[in-house]
Design a protein around this motif. Structure first.
Motif: not given
Length: 222
Positions: A76-82, A100-103, A124-131
């Motif tokens: 959840l919230g993978s960010g930079a991949g960690f 969920s952040r585009a960049r 999964a390029g969505v918010t967790l609520e939409r997964l």
């Protein structure tokens, strides 16, 4: 922990091969280049990526069961991949990275392709609520949300056997104690190898306590 010490730790505790270490090095260099154009990680940790991010992520594998048949990991919230990308590089888990952040989504997709992980890693390029709801054998979250909110959002992806691996820094004990008014589970707090004062919540979630039970407990405390 220096880079050399971090690599030695990976070899000793997780038996990471030379080939995989080379791939991790490729990932680190990619991350550093990308960090020049977007704030992927704190600038203060750029010179300590191997300890602060690679080993910090990899240590979660010390708490997993290598013999488990299910191998779907939700990060959840993978960010930079960690820790998600590191887990994928070190294991055979099928990993879903939620971001969920585009960049960050674009960065993660390019990282997955560069590391040849497209067959096992999904961004999964969505918010967790939409997964879409699905059961996972492991759920990890690094600086995603306070524990009660995290459980509210992610409990639908867990079974009673799902292993939760939640680095919670120095507030691990307090967060779990606070969450127990609403949630039941069997968690222990494990020490982090990268920060002696930080804790990792490791365990399973049994479900949300009924409102009546919460009311009765609060009444007894009064």
């Amino acid at each position: 922990m220096t880079q050399a010490e971090a690599i030695a730790w990976l070899k000793t505790h997780l038996h990471v091969s030379r080939e995989t270490l080379d791939t991790l090095e490729t990932f680190v260099e990619f991350l550093k280049r990308e960090a020049e154009s977007q704030n992927l990680i704190s600038a203060s940790t750029l010179d300590h990526i191997w300890s602060r991010h690679i080993v910090d992520s990899a240590q979660l594998l010390l708490f997993t069961d290598a013999s488990a048949r299910q191998n779907d990991w939700l990060d959840l919230g993978s960010g930079a991949g960690f820790p998600g990308l590191v887990i994928a590089l070190l294991t055979n888990y099928n990993v879903t990275l939620v971001e969920s952040r585009a960049r960050r989504i674009d960065y993660l997709q390019r990282a997955v392709e560069m590391l040849d992980l497209t067959h096992r890693v999904r961004v999964a390029g969505v918010t967790l609520e939409r997964l879409e709801t699905a059961p996972y054998s492991v759920i990890s979250a690094r600086a995603f949300a306070p524990l009660p909110k995290l459980f509210d959002l992610a409990a639908r992806f867990a079974t009673n056997n799902t292993l939760w691996l939640l680095p919670k820094g120095r507030n691990a004990q307090a967060e779990w104690e606070g969450a127990q008014a609403q949630w039941g589970g069997n968690f222990r707090i494990m020490d982090s190898v990268t920060d002696q004062e930080a804790g990792i919540l490791v365990g399973t979630l049994s479900g949300k306590r009924k409102a009546r039970a919460i009311f009765e407990t609060q009444g007894q405390e009064k």
